[in-house]
Design a protein around this motif. Structure first.
Motif, PDB file in Angstrom:
ATOM      1  N   VAL A   1       0.861  -1.182   0.000  1.00 62.14           N
ATOM      2  CA  VAL A   1       0.000   0.000   0.000  1.00 62.14           C
ATOM      3  C   VAL A   1       0.894   1.227   0.000  1.00 62.14           C
ATOM      4  CG1 VAL A   1      -1.770   1.292   1.248  1.00 62.14           C
ATOM      5  CG2 VAL A   1      -1.799  -1.207   1.285  1.00 62.14           C
ATOM      6  N   ALA A  15      -5.796   1.234   8.165  1.00 61.88           N
ATOM      7  CA  ALA A  15      -6.459   0.178   7.398  1.00 61.88           C
ATOM      8  C   ALA A  15      -5.623  -1.091   7.363  1.00 61.88           C
ATOM      9  CB  ALA A  15      -6.723   0.672   5.978  1.00 61.88           C
ATOM     10  N   ALA A  16      -4.315  -0.938   7.227  1.00 64.86           N
ATOM     11  CA  ALA A  16      -3.446  -2.109   7.111  1.00 64.86           C
ATOM     12  C   ALA A  16      -3.271  -2.831   8.440  1.00 64.86           C
ATOM     13  CB  ALA A  16      -2.081  -1.677   6.573  1.00 64.86           C
ATOM     14  N   ARG A  17      -3.457  -2.123   9.527  1.00 66.79           N
ATOM     15  CA  ARG A  17      -3.184  -2.701  10.850  1.00 66.79           C
ATOM     16  C   ARG A  17      -4.034  -3.931  11.125  1.00 66.79           C
ATOM     17  NH1 ARG A  17      -3.296   0.642  16.612  1.00 66.79           N
ATOM     18  NH2 ARG A  17      -2.271  -0.993  17.868  1.00 66.79           N
ATOM     19  N   GLY A  18      -5.284  -3.913  10.659  1.00 64.79           N
ATOM     20  CA  GLY A  18      -6.165  -5.027  10.975  1.00 64.79           C
ATOM     21  C   GLY A  18      -6.190  -6.125   9.932  1.00 64.79           C
ATOM     22  N   THR A  19      -5.395  -6.035   8.906  1.00 66.92           N
ATOM     23  CA  THR A  19      -5.424  -7.048   7.848  1.00 66.92           C
ATOM     24  C   THR A  19      -4.413  -8.146   8.122  1.00 66.92           C
ATOM     25  OG1 THR A  19      -3.805  -5.850   6.505  1.00 66.92           O
ATOM     26  CG2 THR A  19      -6.122  -5.338   6.140  1.00 66.92           C
ATOM     27  N   ARG A  20      -4.764  -9.362   7.714  1.00 68.76           N
ATOM     28  CA  ARG A  20      -3.850 -10.503   7.833  1.00 68.76           C
ATOM     29  C   ARG A  20      -3.892 -11.286   6.533  1.00 68.76           C
ATOM     30  NH1 ARG A  20      -2.737  -7.744  11.326  1.00 68.76           N
ATOM     31  NH2 ARG A  20      -2.392  -8.177  13.549  1.00 68.76           N
ATOM     32  N   ARG A  22      -0.533  -8.746   6.669  1.00 65.93           N
ATOM     33  CA  ARG A  22      -0.448  -7.294   6.575  1.00 65.93           C
ATOM     34  C   ARG A  22       0.430  -6.909   5.391  1.00 65.93           C
ATOM     35  NH1 ARG A  22       3.097  -3.346   7.582  1.00 65.93           N
ATOM     36  NH2 ARG A  22       2.449  -1.369   8.526  1.00 65.93           N
ATOM     37  N   PRO A  23      -0.069  -6.037   4.510  1.00 68.65           N
ATOM     38  CA  PRO A  23       0.771  -5.573   3.405  1.00 68.65           C
ATOM     39  C   PRO A  23       1.814  -4.587   3.902  1.00 68.65           C
ATOM     40  CG  PRO A  23      -1.295  -4.394   3.403  1.00 68.65           C
ATOM     41  CD  PRO A  23      -1.412  -5.433   4.485  1.00 68.65           C
ATOM     42  N   LEU A 295       2.552 -12.802   1.886  1.00 66.56           N
ATOM     43  CA  LEU A 295       2.016 -12.190   0.677  1.00 66.56           C
ATOM     44  C   LEU A 295       2.677 -12.803  -0.542  1.00 66.56           C
ATOM     45  CD1 LEU A 295       1.852  -8.423   1.631  1.00 66.56           C
ATOM     46  CD2 LEU A 295      -0.009 -10.061   1.597  1.00 66.56           C
TER      47      LEU A 295
END
Length: 296
Positions: A1, A15-20, A22-23, A295
């Protein structure tokens, strides 16, 4: 991102903090935070958060990179931006066409500014310098020709109206042209380029002026010293007398203008171009993608 700017950087990190998985998050800073007081303190917290949580912070000038590093960035790099319009050819006769359109005295020496009408650009200082030069009889004798200051650009309507009123009462020939789509032609008509900003990174219009071989007089702020190098004259920010002196001395010295014009062309030719910058981003993205776990 990849987020551009401070607000976008904070949003991307949230936004990226909660993704798994993490990009990787890249935040590019193009502007310094110039606020003061309590607002400055709040914005500084945002800067620190970006610096410490982003995988990479890039700055459009070295002072932004140094700021990110001082705030704890694990990775901070210079990422200059190239002007897409710099170096393009202008139609034959552009200088004469512009001067005729504006009704300029055929002997007039033209100092051009291309700028948003905004407080950061310190156009009040430009007006003060123009007024000082217009009322300096000794400088006028040295220059030996009428001096016209052209300001191209739009922005804050109230500030624009105030500046126009001040210009009309100044006794100097300062003309606000509004938004223009023919900046290369305006540069062809100019004898020097002036920028009075409180802060700039690697101003695109300065790159355009250098590519066009127009001598530059600018404030010694942000990334302008590293951009201009020895191919222009730098003055202190907010110093109207210093600006008036630099402009007057340069207008009175055609050989010095020619020397700086050639130095500006050489300096621009040595700057990274769009293809160089694109390749550098490919390299960064590939490096970050390899380091982002989970990723593909």
């Amino acid at each position: 991102v990849h987020a551009h700017g401070h607000q976008a950087g904070l949003l991307a990190l949230a936004a990226a903090r909660g993704t798994r998985p993490r990009p990787a998050v890249v935040v590019s800073w193009h502007n310094a935070v110039l606020a003061t007081g309590a607002r400055r303190a709040v914005l500084a917290l945002g800067e620190r958060l970006q610096a410490r949580r982003a995988d990479l912070v890039t700055g459009a000038s070295l002072d932004l990179v140094e700021r990110a590093t001082a705030l704890g960035a694990g990775g901070a790099e210079l990422a200059p931006v190239a002007s897409p319009r710099a170096g393009h050819e202008v139609p034959d006769g552009a200088r004469e066409r512009i001067r005729t359109e504006l009704g300029l005295d055929e002997r007039a020496l033209v100092a051009l500014t291309v700028s948003r009408i905004a407080p950061q650009k310190r156009l009040d200082v430009l007006l003060d310098a123009a007024t000082l030069l217009a009322h300096d009889d000794a400088a006028a004798r040295r220059v030996g020709a009428p001096v016209t200051w052209l300001v191209a650009g739009d922005g804050d309507a109230n500030l624009d109206a105030d500046l126009r009123a001040r210009a009309a009462a100044s006794g100097a020939d300062v003309r606000f042209l509004g938004a223009r789509s023919d900046v290369p032609e305006l540069l062809a008509a100019a004898d020097l380029f002036v920028l009075t900003s409180r802060w700039e990174a690697r101003a695109l219009v300065v790159q355009e002026a250098m590519a066009a071989g127009v001598p530059v007089v600018a404030t010694a702020v942000g990334g302008l010293p590293e951009l201009v190098g020895g191919a222009g004259i730098l003055v202190r920010e907010g110093d109207a007398l210093g600006l008036a002196t630099a402009v007057g001395d340069l207008l009175a010295a055609p050989r010095r203008r020619d020397t700086l014009a050639e130095a500006a062309r050489r300096r621009f030719a040595a700057l990274p171009g769009e293809s160089d910058i694109t390749r550098s981003w490919w390299t960064r993205y590939a490096r970050l993608a390899r380091a982002a776990r989970g990723l593909r």
